[in-house]
Design a protein around this motif. Structure first.
Motif, PDB file in Angstrom:
ATOM      1  N   ASP A 564       0.829  -1.208   0.000  1.00 56.54           N
ATOM      2  CA  ASP A 564       0.000   0.000   0.000  1.00 56.54           C
ATOM      3  C   ASP A 564       0.863   1.258   0.000  1.00 56.54           C
ATOM      4  O   ASP A 564       0.539   2.245  -0.681  1.00 56.54           O
ATOM      5  CB  ASP A 564      -0.922  -0.002   1.219  1.00 56.54           C
ATOM      6  CG  ASP A 564      -1.993  -1.080   1.137  1.00 56.54           C
ATOM      7  OD1 ASP A 564      -2.197  -1.626   0.038  1.00 56.54           O
ATOM      8  OD2 ASP A 564      -2.609  -1.374   2.179  1.00 56.54           O
ATOM      9  N   GLU A 565       1.971   1.260   0.755  1.00 55.83           N
ATOM     10  CA  GLU A 565       2.850   2.423   0.772  1.00 55.83           C
ATOM     11  C   GLU A 565       3.553   2.604  -0.577  1.00 55.83           C
ATOM     12  O   GLU A 565       3.760   3.732  -1.032  1.00 55.83           O
ATOM     13  CB  GLU A 565       3.896   2.292   1.884  1.00 55.83           C
ATOM     14  CG  GLU A 565       3.367   2.597   3.274  1.00 55.83           C
ATOM     15  CD  GLU A 565       3.143   4.081   3.530  1.00 55.83           C
ATOM     16  OE1 GLU A 565       3.487   4.906   2.664  1.00 55.83           O
ATOM     17  OE2 GLU A 565       2.615   4.415   4.613  1.00 55.83           O
ATOM     18  N   GLN A 566       3.923   1.507  -1.221  1.00 56.14           N
ATOM     19  CA  GLN A 566       4.564   1.620  -2.528  1.00 56.14           C
ATOM     20  C   GLN A 566       3.602   2.185  -3.570  1.00 56.14           C
ATOM     21  O   GLN A 566       3.996   2.986  -4.431  1.00 56.14           O
ATOM     22  CB  GLN A 566       5.091   0.256  -2.967  1.00 56.14           C
ATOM     23  CG  GLN A 566       6.291  -0.222  -2.182  1.00 56.14           C
ATOM     24  CD  GLN A 566       6.658  -1.652  -2.523  1.00 56.14           C
ATOM     25  OE1 GLN A 566       5.796  -2.481  -2.818  1.00 56.14           O
ATOM     26  NE2 GLN A 566       7.949  -1.949  -2.479  1.00 56.14           N
ATOM     27  N   ILE A 567       2.358   1.777  -3.516  1.00 52.35           N
ATOM     28  CA  ILE A 567       1.360   2.323  -4.437  1.00 52.35           C
ATOM     29  C   ILE A 567       1.204   3.821  -4.208  1.00 52.35           C
ATOM     30  O   ILE A 567       1.191   4.615  -5.161  1.00 52.35           O
ATOM     31  CB  ILE A 567       0.013   1.586  -4.261  1.00 52.35           C
ATOM     32  CG1 ILE A 567       0.111   0.174  -4.853  1.00 52.35           C
ATOM     33  CG2 ILE A 567      -1.129   2.362  -4.918  1.00 52.35           C
ATOM     34  CD1 ILE A 567      -1.118  -0.682  -4.610  1.00 52.35           C
ATOM     35  N   ALA A 568       1.110   4.231  -2.941  1.00 45.56           N
ATOM     36  CA  ALA A 568       0.981   5.658  -2.649  1.00 45.56           C
ATOM     37  C   ALA A 568       2.226   6.422  -3.093  1.00 45.56           C
ATOM     38  O   ALA A 568       2.133   7.541  -3.610  1.00 45.56           O
ATOM     39  CB  ALA A 568       0.736   5.860  -1.153  1.00 45.56           C
ATOM     40  N   PHE A 569       3.396   5.812  -2.920  1.00 41.52           N
ATOM     41  CA  PHE A 569       4.655   6.456  -3.291  1.00 41.52           C
ATOM     42  C   PHE A 569       4.664   6.803  -4.776  1.00 41.52           C
ATOM     43  O   PHE A 569       4.961   7.945  -5.168  1.00 41.52           O
ATOM     44  CB  PHE A 569       5.817   5.521  -2.941  1.00 41.52           C
ATOM     45  CG  PHE A 569       7.183   6.124  -3.115  1.00 41.52           C
ATOM     46  CD1 PHE A 569       7.846   6.680  -2.041  1.00 41.52           C
ATOM     47  CD2 PHE A 569       7.814   6.113  -4.351  1.00 41.52           C
ATOM     48  CE1 PHE A 569       9.126   7.219  -2.188  1.00 41.52           C
ATOM     49  CE2 PHE A 569       9.075   6.654  -4.519  1.00 41.52           C
ATOM     50  CZ  PHE A 569       9.737   7.210  -3.431  1.00 41.52           C
ATOM     51  N   THR A 570       4.352   5.838  -5.632  1.00 40.36           N
ATOM     52  CA  THR A 570       4.407   6.115  -7.071  1.00 40.36           C
ATOM     53  C   THR A 570       3.279   7.035  -7.512  1.00 40.36           C
ATOM     54  O   THR A 570       3.476   7.857  -8.413  1.00 40.36           O
ATOM     55  CB  THR A 570       4.410   4.810  -7.885  1.00 40.36           C
ATOM     56  OG1 THR A 570       4.591   5.119  -9.264  1.00 40.36           O
ATOM     57  CG2 THR A 570       3.129   4.031  -7.724  1.00 40.36           C
ATOM     58  N   LEU A 571       2.130   6.961  -6.881  1.00 40.01           N
ATOM     59  CA  LEU A 571       1.039   7.871  -7.250  1.00 40.01           C
ATOM     60  C   LEU A 571       1.389   9.312  -6.878  1.00 40.01           C
ATOM     61  O   LEU A 571       1.115  10.242  -7.644  1.00 40.01           O
ATOM     62  CB  LEU A 571      -0.257   7.433  -6.584  1.00 40.01           C
ATOM     63  CG  LEU A 571      -0.909   6.190  -7.197  1.00 40.01           C
ATOM     64  CD1 LEU A 571      -1.988   5.637  -6.281  1.00 40.01           C
ATOM     65  CD2 LEU A 571      -1.505   6.505  -8.572  1.00 40.01           C
ATOM     66  N   CYS A 572       2.022   9.524  -5.732  1.00 38.11           N
ATOM     67  CA  CYS A 572       2.415  10.880  -5.334  1.00 38.11           C
ATOM     68  C   CYS A 572       3.379  11.490  -6.351  1.00 38.11           C
ATOM     69  O   CYS A 572       3.371  12.711  -6.569  1.00 38.11           O
ATOM     70  CB  CYS A 572       3.060  10.856  -3.952  1.00 38.11           C
ATOM     71  SG  CYS A 572       1.904  10.622  -2.577  1.00 38.11           S
ATOM     72  N   THR A 573       4.189  10.665  -7.000  1.00 39.28           N
ATOM     73  CA  THR A 573       5.162  11.177  -7.972  1.00 39.28           C
ATOM     74  C   THR A 573       4.484  11.921  -9.105  1.00 39.28           C
ATOM     75  O   THR A 573       5.059  12.866  -9.663  1.00 39.28           O
ATOM     76  CB  THR A 573       6.012  10.011  -8.517  1.00 39.28           C
ATOM     77  OG1 THR A 573       6.738   9.427  -7.431  1.00 39.28           O
ATOM     78  CG2 THR A 573       6.978  10.474  -9.587  1.00 39.28           C
ATOM     79  N   GLY A 574       3.274  11.547  -9.464  1.00 38.91           N
ATOM     80  CA  GLY A 574       2.591  12.216 -10.559  1.00 38.91           C
ATOM     81  C   GLY A 574       1.586  13.274 -10.169  1.00 38.91           C
ATOM     82  O   GLY A 574       1.080  13.991 -11.034  1.00 38.91           O
TER      83      GLY A 574
END
Length: 716
Positions: A564-574
């Protein structure tokens, strides 16, 4: 024009910009001051109205074989013609929001005249500059280099100046650094020797990957807060340089040159040549102020387009997803999932035209594959539209594969050549867009895709670089390339004139051609091809130094195997740019897809504000290996923060937000709200926010909004 006991000066500008130019009767025209009218002077003299000593660096530098440098050096400074160009007259006009000043110069010895055009948008502390050279003499003159802009900045020794610059390459775009000018300019005691130095820091890009090695954006910052930022607005070869003269530092901004790019241009009697445009933003408030001014200037120069109002979320099936292998069976469930997540454009990326699986060297006809889409690509595009999204396709228009049928259908003159041989790079020929057959072919392709297939979005990629250029029908290879570069821009203008609602994404192996010749026309820019989500944040954080935030499309590619944190991490990048989605959304668990939906919803809620915001870097410009990274976008009372913690980071970081000092802002976590909150500590005295991340794995990211609160009384 005014005068003083020392030097006549020309003063021009508007409430946000002031330009003072020395126009002596016995010497070269030179910029004395280019400043924001905020009480600080961004120029090279303490007396911006003409008092004090004369500015030194000529406004125009022009190199010819018959004149060369007035004093030998490796610089585009102190050229013989540049020293002799004398003021003849000025013209002022107003074109909509633009204030325009034209300064006319003449060198009687060579018969060359120069017109320097400065354009500045009302209320913006920046200007766009280009130089037009005309041969008024009876004999042809060969040009070897002409500055678009040259000036001194600012008064004082090199010890007072920092240089801001960025390197780039595929997968590692926009690696900015700030260093003292003196780091590359040793103390030489120039006054003792009675002449200027010969060295310089030259930043050069060759070929057509205009941002493939270095960025055409750079700057100089004085320790007292005065700052200039510039950008060379060219989709081909360029050079900028800075160096030290006796009276201070100078900067010269150019397009192609003979020494760097095999460029020479012969001016016949009566002929003219116009340099590539460049822009310079100024501020008395340091790098952040200059970045804000350049951001406002970019918004003034971009072409009006409906996309600028909507800023739709784009889903592209390529990155870490289908990777150029689309089929109907793979696409239909992905289209449904993207629509469910909130995407508004769906782009089918590379491979849609390929029947045999080896498409790289066969591209050029751009006909949909029958094997990939047994019932036609129309079925796929219809599904996109049925789900309420705009249909998009990937296209690489400027190349023809060596195995493509188009390679023999077009005349040889429609391709870039050297010594009569078509240039081949990575098994592709390169079209020469000066030739009508080349542009007619591309017009037919785009018109068919738009009018017959209903495509409303094109991702325009560019994966080869032809080098110095073409010598066919040109004075030099570099001159042929410059003419092709300009024909490419004219083709884009014509395309958008015919299809004004068509959205164009700029891509070149990621961001290898990320310049404002293209970005003044195109609507968004893919910022990288970087597939590692941990390496992408420094690219996204740095992007607003080079691009408008609303044009900066950084990939967000969540995957079902991620935490879940990895998904949030990459979404925040955009999310603090143009959200550019990918990933296998079609096989995600419901709670994972809900996290994607939440990110898209937040982005859609704030995107209009981001398109009016200016960037800040609370941790400084990002380093490639920095464990903590932060981008801030400030719009009125709201400041949006993207913060990333990468492996190896300490638990806490302190973010500097001095514009909020003396207040207690409301701090909201916009995304992700379903994951553990980071601890917050606010210091109103310094305007600093401390964030502490605990127990959320090796990496994490958050998007926050700080809304200005009531000013606190002193001492609170």
């Amino acid at each position: 024009m005014t005068s003083s006991e020392s030097t006549p000066v020309l003063i021009w500008g508007h409430p946000a910009l002031r330009v003072v130019v020395d126009v002596p009767p016995d010497g070269p025209v030179a910029l004395r001051s280019l400043s924001a009218t905020d009480g600080s002077d961004g120029g090279n003299s303490g007396d911006s109205d003409g008092g004090g000593r004369r500015a030194g660096q000529p406004l125009v530098e022009l190199l010819t074989p018959g004149a060369g440098h007035a004093r030998a050096s490796h610089r585009f400074s102190e050229t013989a013609v540049g020293r002799r160009l004398a003021f003849t007259r000025e013209r002022r006009s107003r074109e909509g929001i633009w204030h325009v000043l034209t300064i006319e110069l003449r060198d009687e010895a060579s018969g060359l005249g120069a017109e320097v055009d400065l354009r500045s948008a009302d209320g913006v502390g920046a200007c766009q500059v280009r130089t037009r050279v005309t041969n008024h003499g009876p004999e042809a003159v060969t040009l070897l280099g002409v500055t678009s802009f040259a000036a001194g900045f600012p008064d004082g020794p090199a010890e007072t100046l920092d240089v801001v610059r960025a390197d780039a390459e595929w997968l590692g775009e926009g690696r900015w650094r700030r260093h003292p000018l003196r780091e590359g300019a040793p103390v030489l005691n120039l006054p003792l020797h009675g002449q200027d130095g010969r060295g310089r820091l030259a930043v050069v890009s060759a070929g057509t990957w205009s941002t493939g090695r270095h960025l055409p954006t750079g700057g100089v910052v004085h320790r007292d807060g005065r700052a200039w930022l510039w950008q060379i607005e060219h989709n081909g070869a360029w050079r900028w340089e800075i160096g030290e003269r006796r009276e201070g530092a100078y900067v010269a901004l150019l397009g192609p040159t003979d020494i760097d790019h095999q460029w020479r241009h012969v001016l016949e009697p009566g002929g003219s040549f116009t340099t590539v445009p460049v822009s310079i933003a100024v501020s008395g408030d340091g790098l952040a102020g200059a970045a804000a001014a350049l951001t406002a200037h970019r918004r003034a120069v971009v072409r009006p387009h409906p996309d600028r109002a909507g800023l739709p979320v784009v889903f592209n099936d390529y990155m870490n997803t289908l990777m150029g292998d689309p089929t109907t069976a793979k696409l239909l469930p992905l289209i449904d999932a993207a629509a469910s997540a909130g995407a508004e454009v769906f782009c089918v990326d590379a491979g849609w035209y390929d029947d045999d699986g080896t498409w790289w060297d066969s591209v050029g006809e751009w006909q949909p594959s029958q094997s990939r889409f047994p019932r036609g690509i129309e079925e796929v595009l219809a599904r996109v539209r049925a789900r309420g999204m705009v249909a998009g396709l990937w296209l690489e228009p400027e190349v023809i594969g060596v195995r493509s049928p188009m390679a023999d259908k077009l005349p040889a003159e429609a391709f870039l050549q050297r010594d009569g041989v078509r240039l081949v790079e990575h098994d592709r020929y390169h079209l020469d867009l000066r030739h009508p057959a080349a542009t007619a072919h591309l017009d037919q392709v785009v018109d068919r895709l738009v009018e017959e297939l209903g495509v409303g979005y094109l991702k325009l990629d560019y994966n080869i670089d032809p080098g110095a250029g073409t010598d066919l029908d040109a004075d030099s290879a570099g001159a042929g390339l410059l003419a092709h570069n300009r024909a490419h821009l004219a083709w884009l203008d014509g395309l958008l004139d015919r299809h004004p609602a068509l959205v164009l994404e700029n891509c070149a192996s990621g961001a290898m051609r990320m310049d404002y010749a293209l970005m003044s026309r195109m609507q968004l820019q893919s910022t990288s091809d970087q597939q590692d989500p941990l390496l992408y944040p420094p690219i996204a954080v740095a992007a607003p130094m080079s691009l408008l935030p609303e044009q900066s499309a950084s990939w967000a590619y969540p995957q079902p195997e991620m935490s879940d944190e990895q998904i949030a991490f990459t979404l925040c990048t955009g999310m603090l740019g143009r959200l550019y989605l990918s990933g296998r959304l079609d096989v995600m668990r419901p709670e994972q897809l809900e996290s994607v939906r939440a990110a898209v919803a937040v982005h859609r809620d704030i995107r209009a504000r981001l398109a009016e915001a200016v960037p800040l870097w609370p941790l400084g410009l990002p380093g490639w290996e920095d464990p903590w990274l932060c981008l801030a976008l400030r719009d009125g009372e709201d400041t949006y923060l993207g913060v990333w913690r990468r492996p190896g980071a300490t638990a806490s970081t302190e973010l500097s937000l001095p514009h909020l000092a003396g207040t207690r802002p409301a701090i909201d976590v916009l995304y992700p709200r379903h994951l553990p909150a980071w601890e917050q500590g606010w210091d109103p005295g310094t305007g600093s926010l401390t964030l502490t991340s605990r127990g959320d794995g090796p990496a994490g990211a958050r998007i926050l909004r700080l809304r200005s609160g009531t000013d606190l009384p002193p001492g609170d």
